[in-house]
Enzyme design. Structure first.
Site, PDB file in Angstrom:
ATOM      1  N   LYS A  57       9.318  -5.178   8.789  1.00  0.00           N
ATOM      2  CA  LYS A  57      10.672  -5.025   9.510  1.00  0.00           C
ATOM      3  C   LYS A  57      10.818  -3.389   9.293  1.00  0.00           C
ATOM      4  O   LYS A  57      10.392  -2.556   8.541  1.00  0.00           O
ATOM      5  CB  LYS A  57      11.623  -5.654   8.466  1.00  0.00           C
ATOM      6  CG  LYS A  57      11.542  -7.175   8.469  1.00  0.00           C
ATOM      7  CD  LYS A  57      12.851  -7.591   7.495  1.00  0.00           C
ATOM      8  CE  LYS A  57      12.477  -8.940   7.738  1.00  0.00           C
ATOM      9  NZ  LYS A  57      13.434  -9.804   6.348  1.00  0.00           N
ATOM     10  N   GLU A 115     -10.645   1.351  -4.417  1.00  0.00           N
ATOM     11  CA  GLU A 115      -9.996   0.793  -3.578  1.00  0.00           C
ATOM     12  C   GLU A 115      -8.355   0.303  -3.937  1.00  0.00           C
ATOM     13  O   GLU A 115      -8.398   0.331  -5.345  1.00  0.00           O
ATOM     14  CB  GLU A 115     -10.587  -0.736  -3.855  1.00  0.00           C
ATOM     15  CG  GLU A 115      -9.833  -1.743  -2.776  1.00  0.00           C
ATOM     16  CD  GLU A 115     -10.298  -3.334  -2.748  1.00  0.00           C
ATOM     17  OE1 GLU A 115     -10.953  -3.641  -3.957  1.00  0.00           O
ATOM     18  OE2 GLU A 115      -9.721  -4.066  -2.253  1.00  0.00           O
ATOM     19  N   ASP A 156       0.011  -3.939   2.102  1.00  0.00           N
ATOM     20  CA  ASP A 156       1.299  -4.943   2.433  1.00  0.00           C
ATOM     21  C   ASP A 156       1.659  -4.444   3.772  1.00  0.00           C
ATOM     22  O   ASP A 156       2.034  -3.084   3.968  1.00  0.00           O
ATOM     23  CB  ASP A 156       2.421  -4.768   1.333  1.00  0.00           C
ATOM     24  CG  ASP A 156       1.861  -5.388  -0.039  1.00  0.00           C
ATOM     25  OD1 ASP A 156       1.080  -6.183   0.166  1.00  0.00           O
ATOM     26  OD2 ASP A 156       2.490  -5.032  -1.030  1.00  0.00           O
ATOM     27  N   TYR A 182      -7.230 -11.735   1.467  1.00  0.00           N
ATOM     28  CA  TYR A 182      -6.581 -11.820   2.827  1.00  0.00           C
ATOM     29  C   TYR A 182      -7.456 -12.055   4.102  1.00  0.00           C
ATOM     30  O   TYR A 182      -6.834 -12.584   4.885  1.00  0.00           O
ATOM     31  CB  TYR A 182      -5.693 -10.572   2.577  1.00  0.00           C
ATOM     32  CG  TYR A 182      -4.267 -10.907   2.119  1.00  0.00           C
ATOM     33  CD1 TYR A 182      -4.056 -11.063   0.730  1.00  0.00           C
ATOM     34  CD2 TYR A 182      -3.220 -10.907   2.719  1.00  0.00           C
ATOM     35  CE1 TYR A 182      -3.168 -11.151  -0.065  1.00  0.00           C
ATOM     36  CE2 TYR A 182      -1.966 -11.241   2.164  1.00  0.00           C
ATOM     37  CZ  TYR A 182      -1.805 -11.321   0.544  1.00  0.00           C
ATOM     38  OH  TYR A 182      -0.861 -11.622   0.056  1.00  0.00           O
TER      39      TYR A 182
END
Ligand code: SAM
Length: 236
Positions: free
Chosen positions: A143, A64, A139, A217
């Protein structure tokens, strides 16, 4: 030697271990002294091509990337104790959080967590060594000017293809549609991969590959009522 990650991260994430002053991050010291299931970057790189020796047995090797606080890794290692599990985490504190979860789950014999940058997996694994690669909520770097930091960039599948066993699987869960599209596009146009499935509501419908554990998350996005996507890719 671990390579230096790039991007807009904190100082301790950018620097290789030896350049981080321990006072800046107490978890640096802690991860060095913890012992198994924690491996420092150097200890982890030493296992390249012979991870099964670290576990004392040959068994399907499940990796992972970015386990975070370790819910998924500890949960899956508990469900499948007959497989070898490894978390590759760049942040010292999260390495320790994962180690604590593994201990609480009594999964320390079948699982390890190492501090390493997943952009340099070829330093960590030998040819065909990985059987399943789990990537949970990488992550997002939303942008455009940070796009180069996204793990699932165009070169990722090229770099990891030699490290995956024939028939190995990549199992991605993400809240970020850009990651879904990036992986599907890259795998579709790549000789070494085929896309096995996609799900736009993993939390409601289940992961396309079956057995799964909800990550930290994932829970956050579930609570906000936002979708969690799954992409399932196979190495030819
Ligand atoms: C958004 S969090 C998700 C954590 C966890 N997988 C979950 O779903 O709850 C992303 C995780 O990936 C780790 N990470 C980010 N870049 C990484 C890299 N280059 N190598 C290894 N881990 C990385 C972060 O430190 C963090 O733990």
């Amino acid at each position: 030697m671990p390579s230096e990650p790039t991007g807009d991260r904190t100082f301790e994430d950018k620097a290789p271990d030896e350049y981080v002053h321990p006072d800046l991050n107490p978890y640096l010291k802690l991860h060095r002294s913890w012992g198994r299931p924690v491996l420092t970057a150097d200890q982890a790189a030493d296992q390249r091509g012979r991870w099964h020796e670290e576990f004392g047995r040959k068994a399907p090797f499940q990796v992972e990337i970015g386990p975070g606080n370790g819910f998924f890794l500890s949960g899956m290692a508990s469900k499948f104790p007959d497989q070898n599990w490894l978390g590759v985490e760049i942040r010292f504190k999260r390495v320790i959080l994962t180690a604590k979860k593994l201990r609480a789950a009594d999964a320390e014999s079948q699982a390890r967590v190492c501090r390493y940058d997943a952009n340099a997996l070829d330093e960590l694994f030998g040819p065909g060594e990985i059987d399943t690669l789990y990537i949970n909520h990488p992550d997002p770097w939303p942008k455009d000017r940070h796009a180069k930091n996204r793990l699932l960039g165009p070169k990722f599948l090229d770099r990891i293809a030699p490290l995956l066993a024939s028939g190995a699987e990549i199992r991605l869960k993400t809240d970020h549609l850009i990651n879904v599209e990036a992986l599907i596009e890259a795998a579709t146009g790549h000789d070494a991969y085929s896309v096995l499935g996609r799900c736009d509501d993993v939390s409601g419908l289940g992961a396309p590959w079956g057995e799964d554990v909800r990550t930290n998350y994932q829970r956050k996005f579930d609570e906000k009522g936002e979708p969690v996507y799954g992409v399932w890719v196979r190495r030819a």
